[in-house]
Design a protein around this motif. Structure first.
Motif, PDB file in Angstrom:
ATOM      1  N   PHE A  23       0.857  -1.192   0.000  1.00 40.69           N
ATOM      2  CA  PHE A  23       0.000   0.000   0.000  1.00 40.69           C
ATOM      3  C   PHE A  23       0.894   1.244   0.000  1.00 40.69           C
ATOM      4  CE2 PHE A  23      -2.477   2.710   3.284  1.00 40.69           C
ATOM      5  CZ  PHE A  23      -3.030   3.504   2.307  1.00 40.69           C
ATOM      6  N   GLU A  25       0.702   5.613  -0.086  1.00 42.37           N
ATOM      7  CA  GLU A  25      -0.187   6.769   0.038  1.00 42.37           C
ATOM      8  C   GLU A  25       0.625   8.051  -0.083  1.00 42.37           C
ATOM      9  OE1 GLU A  25      -2.623   6.640   3.559  1.00 42.37           O
ATOM     10  OE2 GLU A  25      -3.702   8.467   3.021  1.00 42.37           O
ATOM     11  N   LEU A  27       1.609  10.301   1.734  1.00 41.71           N
ATOM     12  CA  LEU A  27       1.712  10.451   3.184  1.00 41.71           C
ATOM     13  C   LEU A  27       3.199  10.481   3.526  1.00 41.71           C
ATOM     14  CD1 LEU A  27      -0.036   7.990   5.749  1.00 41.71           C
ATOM     15  CD2 LEU A  27       1.812   9.561   6.258  1.00 41.71           C
ATOM     16  N   GLY A  70      -5.850   4.998   1.320  1.00 41.30           N
ATOM     17  CA  GLY A  70      -5.776   5.825   2.514  1.00 41.30           C
ATOM     18  C   GLY A  70      -6.712   7.041   2.488  1.00 41.30           C
ATOM     19  N   TRP A  96      -2.296  14.575   6.283  1.00 38.04           N
ATOM     20  CA  TRP A  96      -0.950  14.138   6.672  1.00 38.04           C
ATOM     21  C   TRP A  96       0.038  15.279   6.744  1.00 38.04           C
ATOM     22  CZ3 TRP A  96      -2.256  10.097   8.927  1.00 38.04           C
ATOM     23  CH2 TRP A  96      -3.182   9.219   8.395  1.00 38.04           C
ATOM     24  N   ASN A 172     -12.488   4.895   0.640  1.00 35.45           N
ATOM     25  CA  ASN A 172     -11.614   4.330   1.666  1.00 35.45           C
ATOM     26  C   ASN A 172     -12.113   4.760   3.043  1.00 35.45           C
ATOM     27  OD1 ASN A 172      -8.896   3.425   2.920  1.00 35.45           O
ATOM     28  ND2 ASN A 172      -9.040   5.581   3.527  1.00 35.45           N
ATOM     29  N   GLU A 173     -12.191   3.837   3.961  1.00 33.35           N
ATOM     30  CA  GLU A 173     -12.586   4.130   5.348  1.00 33.35           C
ATOM     31  C   GLU A 173     -13.725   5.151   5.377  1.00 33.35           C
ATOM     32  OE1 GLU A 173      -9.258   4.795   8.035  1.00 33.35           O
ATOM     33  OE2 GLU A 173      -8.526   2.770   7.664  1.00 33.35           O
ATOM     34  N   HIS A 237      -9.781  -3.210   7.477  1.00 36.34           N
ATOM     35  CA  HIS A 237      -8.554  -2.539   7.935  1.00 36.34           C
ATOM     36  C   HIS A 237      -8.311  -2.891   9.395  1.00 36.34           C
ATOM     37  CE1 HIS A 237      -8.544   0.917   4.742  1.00 36.34           C
ATOM     38  NE2 HIS A 237      -8.471  -0.294   4.222  1.00 36.34           N
ATOM     39  N   TYR A 239      -4.960  -2.456  12.211  1.00 32.63           N
ATOM     40  CA  TYR A 239      -3.576  -2.155  12.584  1.00 32.63           C
ATOM     41  C   TYR A 239      -3.279  -2.733  13.965  1.00 32.63           C
ATOM     42  CZ  TYR A 239      -3.137   1.096   8.694  1.00 32.63           C
ATOM     43  OH  TYR A 239      -3.060   1.638   7.438  1.00 32.63           O
ATOM     44  N   GLU A 297      -5.335  -2.771   4.403  1.00 35.59           N
ATOM     45  CA  GLU A 297      -4.425  -2.039   5.304  1.00 35.59           C
ATOM     46  C   GLU A 297      -4.204  -2.902   6.536  1.00 35.59           C
ATOM     47  OE1 GLU A 297      -5.123   2.118   6.109  1.00 35.59           O
ATOM     48  OE2 GLU A 297      -5.949   2.416   4.092  1.00 35.59           O
ATOM     49  N   TRP A 301       1.518  -0.080  14.137  1.00 37.84           N
ATOM     50  CA  TRP A 301       1.403   1.382  14.180  1.00 37.84           C
ATOM     51  C   TRP A 301       1.891   1.826  15.546  1.00 37.84           C
ATOM     52  CZ3 TRP A 301      -3.010   4.096  11.194  1.00 37.84           C
ATOM     53  CH2 TRP A 301      -2.876   5.485  11.268  1.00 37.84           C
ATOM     54  N   LEU A 313       4.059   9.683  10.088  1.00 39.13           N
ATOM     55  CA  LEU A 313       3.964   8.270  10.508  1.00 39.13           C
ATOM     56  C   LEU A 313       5.227   7.456  10.173  1.00 39.13           C
ATOM     57  CD1 LEU A 313       0.258   7.440   9.481  1.00 39.13           C
ATOM     58  CD2 LEU A 313       1.086   8.680  11.477  1.00 39.13           C
ATOM     59  N   ALA A 345       0.728  -1.809   5.283  1.00 35.34           N
ATOM     60  CA  ALA A 345       0.825  -0.340   5.308  1.00 35.34           C
ATOM     61  C   ALA A 345       2.104   0.047   6.046  1.00 35.34           C
ATOM     62  CB  ALA A 345      -0.395   0.237   6.029  1.00 35.34           C
ATOM     63  N   GLN A 346       2.876   0.842   5.344  1.00 37.95           N
ATOM     64  CA  GLN A 346       2.887   1.170   3.929  1.00 37.95           C
ATOM     65  C   GLN A 346       4.268   0.848   3.375  1.00 37.95           C
ATOM     66  OE1 GLN A 346       1.411   5.098   3.067  1.00 37.95           O
ATOM     67  NE2 GLN A 346      -0.418   4.819   4.303  1.00 37.95           N
ATOM     68  N   LEU A 351       4.745   3.730   8.647  1.00 41.80           N
ATOM     69  CA  LEU A 351       4.256   2.602   9.458  1.00 41.80           C
ATOM     70  C   LEU A 351       5.163   1.375   9.261  1.00 41.80           C
ATOM     71  CD1 LEU A 351       0.407   3.232   9.081  1.00 41.80           C
ATOM     72  CD2 LEU A 351       1.905   3.916  10.933  1.00 41.80           C
TER      73      LEU A 351
HETATM   74  O1  AHR Z   1      -2.156   4.085   6.635  1.00 46.02           O
HETATM   75  C1  AHR Z   1      -2.458   5.267   7.289  1.00 46.02           C
HETATM   76  C2  AHR Z   1      -3.948   5.548   7.360  1.00 46.02           C
HETATM   77  O2  AHR Z   1      -4.567   4.579   8.136  1.00 46.02           O
HETATM   78  C3  AHR Z   1      -4.704   5.491   6.066  1.00 46.02           C
HETATM   79  O3  AHR Z   1      -4.638   6.672   5.354  1.00 46.02           O
HETATM   80  C4  AHR Z   1      -6.105   5.248   6.503  1.00 46.02           C
HETATM   81  O4  AHR Z   1      -6.869   4.578   5.545  1.00 46.02           O
HETATM   82  C5  AHR Z   1      -5.937   4.478   7.804  1.00 46.02           C
HETATM   83  O5  AHR Z   1      -6.677   5.010   8.834  1.00 46.02           O
END
Ligand code: AHR
Length: 492
Positions: A23, A25, A27, A70, A96, A172-173, A237, A239, A297, A301, A313, A345-346, A351
Protein backbone atom coordinates in the motif's frame (compact mmCIF):
# COMPACT_ATOMS: atom_id res chain seq x y z
CA UNK A 1 11.50 -31.33 20.60
CA UNK A 2 8.29 -30.22 18.86
CA UNK A 3 6.63 -32.14 16.04
CA UNK A 4 5.83 -30.14 12.91
CA UNK A 5 3.68 -32.08 10.47
CA UNK A 6 2.91 -31.18 6.89
CA UNK A 7 0.41 -33.27 4.97
CA UNK A 8 1.05 -33.03 1.20
CA UNK A 9 -2.05 -35.12 0.57
CA UNK A 10 -4.30 -32.49 2.15
CA UNK A 11 -4.24 -29.55 -0.23
CA UNK A 12 -6.04 -26.29 0.47
CA UNK A 13 -6.69 -23.30 -1.78
CA UNK A 14 -4.14 -21.56 -3.96
CA UNK A 15 -2.50 -18.78 -1.95
CA UNK A 16 -3.31 -15.72 -4.02
CA UNK A 17 -0.03 -13.90 -4.67
CA UNK A 18 -1.88 -10.67 -3.88
CA UNK A 19 -1.82 -11.59 -0.18
CA UNK A 20 1.75 -10.27 -0.45
CA UNK A 21 0.56 -6.89 -1.71
CA UNK A 22 1.56 -3.40 -0.61
CA UNK A 23 0.00 0.00 0.00
CA UNK A 24 1.35 3.45 -0.91
CA UNK A 25 -0.19 6.77 0.04
CA UNK A 26 0.62 10.42 -0.43
CA UNK A 27 1.71 10.45 3.18
CA UNK A 28 5.02 11.65 4.60
CA UNK A 29 7.94 10.27 2.57
CA UNK A 30 6.21 7.22 1.14
CA UNK A 31 5.82 8.43 -2.46
CA UNK A 32 7.93 11.60 -2.53
CA UNK A 33 11.59 10.84 -1.70
CA UNK A 34 10.75 7.24 -0.79
CA UNK A 35 9.93 5.97 -4.27
CA UNK A 36 9.63 9.03 -6.50
CA UNK A 37 12.42 11.60 -6.69
CA UNK A 38 11.75 13.10 -10.11
CA UNK A 39 13.83 12.82 -13.25
CA UNK A 40 16.22 15.61 -12.31
CA UNK A 41 17.22 14.15 -8.95
CA UNK A 42 20.90 13.28 -8.29
CA UNK A 43 19.54 10.04 -6.77
CA UNK A 44 19.75 7.38 -9.51
CA UNK A 45 16.30 6.94 -11.05
CA UNK A 46 14.44 5.79 -14.11
CA UNK A 47 11.71 8.22 -15.14
CA UNK A 48 11.81 9.64 -11.60
CA UNK A 49 11.53 6.29 -9.74
CA UNK A 50 14.41 5.41 -7.41
CA UNK A 51 16.43 2.60 -8.95
CA UNK A 52 17.55 1.15 -5.58
CA UNK A 53 14.01 0.99 -4.20
CA UNK A 54 12.50 -0.45 -7.39
CA UNK A 55 15.20 -3.12 -7.55
CA UNK A 56 14.68 -4.12 -3.91
CA UNK A 57 10.91 -4.32 -4.36
CA UNK A 58 11.24 -6.40 -7.51
CA UNK A 59 13.31 -8.83 -5.48
CA UNK A 60 10.36 -9.57 -3.17
CA UNK A 61 8.07 -9.89 -6.22
CA UNK A 62 5.53 -7.36 -5.10
CA UNK A 63 2.32 -8.47 -6.83
CA UNK A 64 0.02 -5.46 -6.38
CA UNK A 65 0.33 -1.86 -5.19
CA UNK A 66 -2.56 0.20 -3.81
CA UNK A 67 -2.62 4.02 -4.34
CA UNK A 68 -3.22 7.00 -3.71
CA UNK A 69 -4.60 6.35 -0.20
CA UNK A 70 -5.78 5.83 2.51
CA UNK A 71 -7.46 8.92 3.81
CA UNK A 72 -5.73 10.90 1.05
CA UNK A 73 -7.81 9.06 -1.57
CA UNK A 74 -11.06 10.67 -0.47
CA UNK A 75 -9.59 14.17 -0.91
CA UNK A 76 -7.73 13.37 -4.14
CA UNK A 77 -8.93 14.85 -7.40
CA UNK A 78 -7.17 12.92 -10.10
CA UNK A 79 -7.32 15.66 -12.74
CA UNK A 80 -4.98 17.73 -10.52
CA UNK A 81 -2.30 15.10 -11.11
CA UNK A 82 -2.16 14.90 -14.91
CA UNK A 83 -0.70 17.09 -17.66
CA UNK A 84 2.40 19.31 -17.61
CA UNK A 85 3.98 19.33 -14.16
CA UNK A 86 4.30 23.13 -14.10
CA UNK A 87 0.54 23.58 -14.35
CA UNK A 88 -0.48 20.90 -11.88
CA UNK A 89 -2.40 22.26 -8.91
CA UNK A 90 -0.69 22.59 -5.58
CA UNK A 91 -2.85 21.64 -2.61
CA UNK A 92 -2.61 21.09 1.11
CA UNK A 93 -2.43 17.51 2.35
CA UNK A 94 -4.87 18.03 5.20
CA UNK A 95 -4.71 14.47 6.46
CA UNK A 96 -0.95 14.14 6.67
CA UNK A 97 1.05 16.97 8.18
CA UNK A 98 -0.59 19.85 6.27
CA UNK A 99 2.27 19.86 3.77
CA UNK A 100 2.06 21.07 0.17
CA UNK A 101 1.17 18.38 -2.33
CA UNK A 102 2.40 19.50 -5.75
CA UNK A 103 0.72 16.64 -7.62
CA UNK A 104 3.93 15.81 -9.49
CA UNK A 105 3.16 12.14 -8.87
CA UNK A 106 -0.17 11.33 -10.47
CA UNK A 107 -1.86 8.65 -12.54
CA UNK A 108 0.83 8.41 -15.25
CA UNK A 109 3.62 8.25 -12.69
CA UNK A 110 1.79 5.57 -10.67
CA UNK A 111 1.29 3.43 -13.75
CA UNK A 112 4.95 3.88 -14.66
CA UNK A 113 5.96 2.81 -11.13
CA UNK A 114 3.82 -0.33 -11.42
CA UNK A 115 5.35 -1.06 -14.83
CA UNK A 116 8.84 -0.86 -13.36
CA UNK A 117 7.87 -2.99 -10.36
CA UNK A 118 6.12 -5.55 -12.56
CA UNK A 119 3.04 -5.40 -10.31
CA UNK A 120 -0.69 -4.84 -10.77
CA UNK A 121 -2.01 -1.35 -10.06
CA UNK A 122 -4.79 -1.01 -7.50
CA UNK A 123 -6.40 2.44 -7.59
CA UNK A 124 -8.58 3.82 -4.80
CA UNK A 125 -11.33 6.22 -5.90
CA UNK A 126 -12.78 9.21 -4.06
CA UNK A 127 -16.30 8.89 -2.62
CA UNK A 128 -15.92 11.19 0.40
CA UNK A 129 -15.36 14.45 -1.48
CA UNK A 130 -15.51 13.40 -5.13
CA UNK A 131 -18.36 13.04 -7.57
CA UNK A 132 -19.75 10.06 -9.41
CA UNK A 133 -18.72 11.73 -12.67
CA UNK A 134 -15.14 12.27 -11.46
CA UNK A 135 -14.75 8.62 -10.51
CA UNK A 136 -16.37 7.41 -13.71
CA UNK A 137 -14.11 9.63 -15.82
CA UNK A 138 -10.98 8.42 -14.04
CA UNK A 139 -11.74 4.85 -15.01
CA UNK A 140 -12.53 5.98 -18.55
CA UNK A 141 -9.24 7.93 -18.68
CA UNK A 142 -7.23 4.93 -17.57
CA UNK A 143 -8.93 2.12 -19.47
CA UNK A 144 -10.93 3.29 -22.50
CA UNK A 145 -9.49 2.46 -25.91
CA UNK A 146 -11.68 4.45 -28.26
CA UNK A 147 -12.95 7.90 -29.03
CA UNK A 148 -13.98 9.77 -25.89
CA UNK A 149 -13.06 13.00 -24.13
CA UNK A 150 -11.11 11.18 -21.43
CA UNK A 151 -9.26 8.88 -23.84
CA UNK A 152 -8.37 11.97 -25.89
CA UNK A 153 -7.04 13.76 -22.81
CA UNK A 154 -4.91 10.72 -21.90
CA UNK A 155 -3.43 10.65 -25.39
CA UNK A 156 -2.63 14.36 -25.23
CA UNK A 157 -0.80 13.62 -21.98
CA UNK A 158 1.42 11.13 -23.74
CA UNK A 159 -0.29 7.78 -23.12
CA UNK A 160 -1.70 6.53 -26.40
CA UNK A 161 -2.90 3.12 -25.27
CA UNK A 162 -5.04 2.62 -22.17
CA UNK A 163 -3.58 0.85 -19.18
CA UNK A 164 -4.96 -2.39 -17.81
CA UNK A 165 -6.60 -1.76 -14.46
CA UNK A 166 -8.28 -4.54 -12.55
CA UNK A 167 -8.43 -3.43 -8.92
CA UNK A 168 -10.47 -0.35 -8.08
CA UNK A 169 -11.83 0.66 -4.66
CA UNK A 170 -14.92 2.79 -4.28
CA UNK A 171 -13.85 4.94 -1.32
CA UNK A 172 -11.61 4.33 1.67
CA UNK A 173 -12.59 4.13 5.35
CA UNK A 174 -15.91 5.80 4.61
CA UNK A 175 -16.89 5.05 8.21
CA UNK A 176 -14.16 7.56 9.22
CA UNK A 177 -11.86 9.84 7.22
CA UNK A 178 -13.75 8.96 4.02
CA UNK A 179 -16.92 10.82 5.03
CA UNK A 180 -18.01 9.52 8.46
CA UNK A 181 -20.85 7.63 6.83
CA UNK A 182 -23.21 5.12 8.33
CA UNK A 183 -23.05 1.69 6.72
CA UNK A 184 -26.50 2.01 5.12
CA UNK A 185 -25.58 5.35 3.55
CA UNK A 186 -22.19 4.12 2.32
CA UNK A 187 -23.69 0.95 0.91
CA UNK A 188 -26.12 3.00 -1.17
CA UNK A 189 -23.30 5.30 -2.27
CA UNK A 190 -21.29 2.25 -3.28
CA UNK A 191 -24.17 0.99 -5.44
CA UNK A 192 -24.45 4.38 -7.12
CA UNK A 193 -20.73 5.10 -7.71
CA UNK A 194 -19.94 1.52 -8.73
CA UNK A 195 -22.64 1.64 -11.41
CA UNK A 196 -20.54 4.14 -13.37
CA UNK A 197 -17.23 2.33 -12.91
CA UNK A 198 -17.44 0.82 -16.37
CA UNK A 199 -15.76 -2.12 -18.02
CA UNK A 200 -14.27 -0.89 -21.30
CA UNK A 201 -13.30 -3.45 -23.93
CA UNK A 202 -11.83 -6.47 -22.22
CA UNK A 203 -10.81 -4.53 -19.10
CA UNK A 204 -12.91 -6.00 -16.32
CA UNK A 205 -12.81 -3.96 -13.11
CA UNK A 206 -12.85 -5.81 -9.77
CA UNK A 207 -14.82 -3.47 -7.53
CA UNK A 208 -13.79 -3.21 -3.91
CA UNK A 209 -16.20 -1.85 -1.31
CA UNK A 210 -15.05 -0.15 1.87
CA UNK A 211 -15.24 -2.75 4.58
CA UNK A 212 -15.12 -2.65 8.36
CA UNK A 213 -12.82 -1.02 10.83
CA UNK A 214 -11.40 -3.87 12.91
CA UNK A 215 -14.33 -5.66 14.63
CA UNK A 216 -17.18 -3.51 13.35
CA UNK A 217 -19.30 -6.52 12.41
CA UNK A 218 -22.39 -4.38 11.90
CA UNK A 219 -20.63 -2.57 9.04
CA UNK A 220 -19.86 -5.85 7.28
CA UNK A 221 -23.38 -7.10 7.81
CA UNK A 222 -25.10 -3.98 6.47
CA UNK A 223 -22.75 -3.38 3.52
CA UNK A 224 -23.02 -7.01 2.47
CA UNK A 225 -26.81 -6.94 2.78
CA UNK A 226 -27.28 -3.75 0.78
CA UNK A 227 -24.33 -3.69 -1.64
CA UNK A 228 -22.84 -7.19 -1.58
CA UNK A 229 -24.24 -8.23 -4.91
CA UNK A 230 -22.60 -5.24 -6.63
CA UNK A 231 -19.11 -5.82 -5.18
CA UNK A 232 -16.26 -8.22 -5.91
CA UNK A 233 -14.62 -7.67 -2.55
CA UNK A 234 -14.95 -5.87 0.75
CA UNK A 235 -11.88 -4.55 2.54
CA UNK A 236 -11.02 -4.91 6.23
CA UNK A 237 -8.55 -2.54 7.94
CA UNK A 238 -6.75 -3.61 11.07
CA UNK A 239 -3.58 -2.16 12.58
CA UNK A 240 -1.59 -3.75 15.41
CA UNK A 241 -0.82 -1.39 18.28
CA UNK A 242 1.06 -2.47 21.42
CA UNK A 243 -0.88 -0.37 23.91
CA UNK A 244 -4.23 1.27 23.47
CA UNK A 245 -6.03 2.50 20.39
CA UNK A 246 -5.47 6.09 21.57
CA UNK A 247 -3.50 8.06 19.02
CA UNK A 248 -1.01 9.38 21.55
CA UNK A 249 -0.43 6.16 23.46
CA UNK A 250 0.66 3.56 20.98
CA UNK A 251 4.14 2.89 22.33
CA UNK A 252 7.58 3.33 20.77
CA UNK A 253 8.87 1.36 17.78
CA UNK A 254 12.23 0.65 19.45
CA UNK A 255 13.35 0.58 23.08
CA UNK A 256 10.04 -0.96 24.16
CA UNK A 257 9.44 -3.09 27.23
CA UNK A 258 9.11 -6.87 27.02
CA UNK A 259 5.44 -6.62 28.01
CA UNK A 260 4.86 -4.58 24.84
CA UNK A 261 6.46 -7.29 22.75
CA UNK A 262 3.82 -9.71 24.06
CA UNK A 263 0.85 -7.37 23.69
CA UNK A 264 1.93 -6.54 20.14
CA UNK A 265 2.09 -10.19 19.13
CA UNK A 266 -1.19 -10.96 20.89
CA UNK A 267 -2.85 -8.10 19.03
CA UNK A 268 -1.35 -9.24 15.72
CA UNK A 269 -2.79 -12.72 16.24
CA UNK A 270 -6.25 -11.20 16.63
CA UNK A 271 -6.25 -10.94 12.81
CA UNK A 272 -7.21 -14.63 12.71
CA UNK A 273 -10.43 -14.10 14.65
CA UNK A 274 -11.28 -10.93 12.72
CA UNK A 275 -10.97 -12.73 9.39
CA UNK A 276 -13.05 -15.68 10.54
CA UNK A 277 -15.82 -13.55 12.00
CA UNK A 278 -16.08 -11.21 9.01
CA UNK A 279 -16.00 -14.16 6.59
CA UNK A 280 -18.78 -15.87 8.53
CA UNK A 281 -20.98 -12.77 8.17
CA UNK A 282 -20.11 -12.40 4.50
CA UNK A 283 -20.96 -16.01 3.78
CA UNK A 284 -24.36 -15.69 5.40
CA UNK A 285 -25.16 -13.08 2.76
CA UNK A 286 -23.16 -14.71 -0.03
CA UNK A 287 -23.11 -18.49 0.37
CA UNK A 288 -21.77 -18.87 -3.19
CA UNK A 289 -18.69 -16.87 -2.14
CA UNK A 290 -18.75 -14.34 -4.97
CA UNK A 291 -17.40 -11.60 -2.69
CA UNK A 292 -13.83 -11.86 -1.42
CA UNK A 293 -12.48 -10.45 1.80
CA UNK A 294 -9.37 -8.35 1.32
CA UNK A 295 -7.27 -6.72 4.04
CA UNK A 296 -5.94 -3.70 2.23
CA UNK A 297 -4.43 -2.04 5.30
CA UNK A 298 -2.60 -3.97 8.00
CA UNK A 299 0.61 -3.70 10.00
CA UNK A 300 2.07 -2.19 13.15
CA UNK A 301 1.40 1.38 14.18
CA UNK A 302 3.65 2.96 16.84
CA UNK A 303 4.50 6.46 18.01
CA UNK A 304 6.50 8.26 15.32
CA UNK A 305 10.29 8.39 15.58
CA UNK A 306 11.25 11.21 17.98
CA UNK A 307 11.92 14.46 16.15
CA UNK A 308 9.97 13.52 13.02
CA UNK A 309 6.76 15.13 11.74
CA UNK A 310 3.87 13.45 13.63
CA UNK A 311 1.82 13.58 10.43
CA UNK A 312 4.40 11.52 8.52
CA UNK A 313 3.96 8.27 10.51
CA UNK A 314 7.65 7.37 10.17
CA UNK A 315 8.65 4.51 12.48
CA UNK A 316 11.56 2.10 12.86
CA UNK A 317 11.11 -1.61 12.30
CA UNK A 318 12.51 -4.37 14.52
CA UNK A 319 12.47 -8.14 14.92
CA UNK A 320 9.14 -7.60 16.69
CA UNK A 321 7.77 -6.31 13.37
CA UNK A 322 9.29 -9.26 11.53
CA UNK A 323 7.34 -11.56 13.85
CA UNK A 324 4.13 -9.58 13.33
CA UNK A 325 4.64 -9.97 9.56
CA UNK A 326 5.42 -13.68 9.86
CA UNK A 327 2.39 -14.41 12.07
CA UNK A 328 0.08 -12.34 9.88
CA UNK A 329 1.26 -13.79 6.58
CA UNK A 330 0.88 -17.31 8.02
CA UNK A 331 -2.70 -16.38 9.01
CA UNK A 332 -3.41 -15.06 5.51
CA UNK A 333 -1.97 -18.23 3.94
CA UNK A 334 -4.19 -20.38 6.12
CA UNK A 335 -7.24 -18.37 4.96
CA UNK A 336 -6.34 -18.60 1.30
CA UNK A 337 -9.86 -19.79 0.51
CA UNK A 338 -11.48 -16.56 1.71
CA UNK A 339 -8.90 -13.76 1.67
CA UNK A 340 -7.90 -12.70 -1.83
CA UNK A 341 -5.57 -9.76 -1.22
CA UNK A 342 -3.73 -8.00 1.59
CA UNK A 343 -1.70 -4.80 1.51
CA UNK A 344 0.77 -4.00 4.25
CA UNK A 345 0.82 -0.34 5.31
CA UNK A 346 2.89 1.17 3.93
CA UNK A 347 5.56 0.22 1.45
CA UNK A 348 8.30 2.82 2.14
CA UNK A 349 8.97 5.15 5.11
CA UNK A 350 5.48 4.90 6.63
CA UNK A 351 4.26 2.60 9.46
CA UNK A 352 5.42 -1.03 8.97
CA UNK A 353 7.52 -0.24 5.91
CA UNK A 354 9.64 -2.82 4.12
CA UNK A 355 12.09 -0.08 3.09
CA UNK A 356 13.34 3.06 4.83
CA UNK A 357 15.21 5.84 3.05
CA UNK A 358 17.25 8.86 4.11
CA UNK A 359 18.41 11.05 1.24
CA UNK A 360 20.20 8.72 -1.16
CA UNK A 361 20.50 5.96 1.46
CA UNK A 362 18.15 3.01 1.68
CA UNK A 363 17.78 0.11 4.09
CA UNK A 364 15.76 -3.09 4.10
CA UNK A 365 13.79 -3.64 7.30
CA UNK A 366 13.30 -6.96 9.12
CA UNK A 367 9.77 -6.96 7.67
CA UNK A 368 11.25 -6.79 4.15
CA UNK A 369 13.23 -9.94 4.86
CA UNK A 370 10.08 -11.80 5.94
CA UNK A 371 8.39 -10.91 2.64
CA UNK A 372 11.49 -12.14 0.83
CA UNK A 373 11.60 -15.43 2.78
CA UNK A 374 7.86 -15.99 2.22
CA UNK A 375 7.76 -15.13 -1.50
CA UNK A 376 7.69 -18.83 -2.44
CA UNK A 377 4.15 -19.00 -1.00
CA UNK A 378 2.86 -16.68 -3.73
CA UNK A 379 0.46 -18.66 -5.97
CA UNK A 380 1.51 -21.93 -4.29
CA UNK A 381 -1.11 -24.31 -2.89
CA UNK A 382 -1.74 -24.34 0.84
CA UNK A 383 -0.94 -27.63 2.58
CA UNK A 384 -2.42 -28.82 5.83
CA UNK A 385 0.14 -28.38 8.60
CA UNK A 386 0.28 -28.61 12.36
CA UNK A 387 2.88 -27.83 15.00
CA UNK A 388 3.16 -28.86 18.64
CA UNK A 389 3.33 -25.80 20.90
CA UNK A 390 3.50 -24.66 24.48
CA UNK A 391 2.61 -21.24 25.84
CA UNK A 392 5.13 -18.47 26.39
CA UNK A 393 4.76 -14.86 27.53
CA UNK A 394 4.48 -13.00 30.81
CA UNK A 395 2.01 -12.86 33.69
CA UNK A 396 -0.57 -11.06 31.52
CA UNK A 397 -0.18 -12.53 28.05
CA UNK A 398 0.35 -16.19 27.14
CA UNK A 399 0.68 -17.26 23.51
CA UNK A 400 1.68 -20.44 21.64
CA UNK A 401 5.46 -20.36 21.09
CA UNK A 402 5.31 -21.51 17.46
CA UNK A 403 3.10 -20.72 14.49
CA UNK A 404 3.44 -22.03 10.93
CA UNK A 405 2.07 -22.41 7.41
CA UNK A 406 3.10 -24.61 4.47
CA UNK A 407 2.55 -24.68 0.72
CA UNK A 408 3.60 -26.56 -2.39
CA UNK A 409 4.43 -24.84 -5.66
CA UNK A 410 3.87 -26.03 -9.22
CA UNK A 411 7.27 -27.76 -9.24
CA UNK A 412 6.47 -29.75 -6.09
CA UNK A 413 8.73 -27.61 -3.91
CA UNK A 414 7.38 -27.34 -0.36
CA UNK A 415 7.89 -24.18 1.70
CA UNK A 416 7.30 -24.26 5.46
CA UNK A 417 7.48 -20.97 7.33
CA UNK A 418 7.68 -20.98 11.13
CA UNK A 419 7.76 -18.20 13.71
CA UNK A 420 9.26 -18.89 17.15
CA UNK A 421 8.08 -16.02 19.35
CA UNK A 422 9.77 -17.22 22.55
CA UNK A 423 12.31 -14.67 23.78
CA UNK A 424 14.40 -17.24 25.61
CA UNK A 425 14.12 -20.68 24.16
CA UNK A 426 15.20 -22.22 20.93
CA UNK A 427 13.10 -25.15 19.73
CA UNK A 428 14.05 -28.29 17.89
CA UNK A 429 11.46 -29.16 15.29
CA UNK A 430 10.98 -32.72 14.09
CA UNK A 431 9.67 -31.95 10.62
CA UNK A 432 7.55 -34.69 9.10
CA UNK A 433 6.52 -34.38 5.44
CA UNK A 434 5.47 -37.76 4.04
CA UNK A 435 7.00 -38.38 0.60
CA UNK A 436 9.71 -35.78 1.12
CA UNK A 437 12.03 -37.83 3.36
CA UNK A 438 14.88 -37.63 0.84
CA UNK A 439 14.22 -34.07 -0.29
CA UNK A 440 16.97 -31.54 -0.80
CA UNK A 441 16.63 -29.27 2.23
CA UNK A 442 17.52 -25.65 2.67
CA UNK A 443 16.85 -23.58 5.77
CA UNK A 444 17.03 -19.81 6.20
CA UNK A 445 16.59 -17.97 9.48
CA UNK A 446 15.97 -14.35 10.46
CA UNK A 447 16.72 -13.73 14.12
CA UNK A 448 17.88 -11.15 16.67
CA UNK A 449 16.81 -9.61 19.95
CA UNK A 450 13.20 -8.35 19.98
CA UNK A 451 14.45 -4.81 19.42
CA UNK A 452 17.10 -5.60 16.78
CA UNK A 453 16.80 -3.33 13.75
CA UNK A 454 18.73 -1.93 10.82
CA UNK A 455 19.99 1.64 10.73
CA UNK A 456 21.54 3.70 7.96
CA UNK A 457 24.91 3.24 9.66
CA UNK A 458 24.43 -0.50 10.23
CA UNK A 459 21.95 -1.59 7.55
CA UNK A 460 22.66 -5.31 7.77
CA UNK A 461 22.26 -5.98 11.50
CA UNK A 462 19.15 -8.04 10.82
CA UNK A 463 19.15 -10.18 7.70
CA UNK A 464 18.42 -13.82 6.92
CA UNK A 465 21.22 -16.35 7.11
CA UNK A 466 21.59 -19.82 5.65
CA UNK A 467 21.03 -22.07 8.65
CA UNK A 468 23.12 -25.13 9.24
CA UNK A 469 21.65 -26.25 12.54
CA UNK A 470 19.59 -29.07 11.04
CA UNK A 471 19.99 -32.80 10.47
CA UNK A 472 18.47 -35.09 7.92
CA UNK A 473 19.00 -38.62 9.20
CA UNK A 474 17.14 -41.79 8.30
CA UNK A 475 14.49 -39.74 6.53
CA UNK A 476 13.87 -37.51 9.57
CA UNK A 477 14.54 -33.80 9.43
CA UNK A 478 15.25 -31.96 12.67
CA UNK A 479 15.77 -28.19 12.68
CA UNK A 480 16.70 -26.14 15.72
CA UNK A 481 15.20 -22.67 15.47
CA UNK A 482 16.48 -19.88 17.73
CA UNK A 483 14.29 -17.69 19.98
CA UNK A 484 12.68 -14.63 18.39
CA UNK A 485 13.05 -15.96 14.88
CA UNK A 486 11.41 -16.56 11.54
CA UNK A 487 12.46 -19.67 9.63
CA UNK A 488 11.85 -20.76 6.04
CA UNK A 489 12.39 -24.45 5.29
CA UNK A 490 12.39 -25.50 1.65
CA UNK A 491 12.06 -29.14 0.62
CA UNK A 492 12.85 -29.72 -3.03
O1 AHR B 1 -2.16 4.09 6.64
C1 AHR B 1 -2.46 5.27 7.29
C2 AHR B 1 -3.95 5.55 7.36
O2 AHR B 1 -4.57 4.58 8.14
C3 AHR B 1 -4.70 5.49 6.07
O3 AHR B 1 -4.64 6.67 5.35
C4 AHR B 1 -6.11 5.25 6.50
O4 AHR B 1 -6.87 4.58 5.55
C5 AHR B 1 -5.94 4.48 7.80
O5 AHR B 1 -6.68 5.01 8.83
Amino acid sequence: MAILQVNPAKKGAVINKNLYGHFSEHLGRCIYNGMFVGKDSPIPNVNGMRTDVVEALRNIKIPVLRWPGGCFADEYHWKDGIGPKETRKRMVNTNWGGVVEDNSFGTHEFMELCRQLGCEPYVNGNVGSGTVQEMSEWVEYMTFDGVSPMAEMRKQNGQEKPWKLKYFAVGNENWGCGGNMRPEFYADQFRRYATYVRNYGDNKVYKIACGPNVDDYEWTDKVMAIAGKFADAISLHYYTRPRSLAWDDKGPATGFEECEYWTTLRNALWMNELIENHLAIMRRHDPERHVDLIVDEWGTWYDVEPGTNPGFLYQQNTMRDALVAALTLNIFNRHADGVAMANIAQIVNVLQAVILTEGEKMLLTPTYHVFEMYKGHQNATLLESWVETHDVGDDKVQLPNLQQSASVDENGRILVTVANISLKDSETLAVSVPGKEQAKVSVRVLTGSMDAHNTFDAPETVKPVDWTDYKQENGVLTVTVPPCSVTAITLD
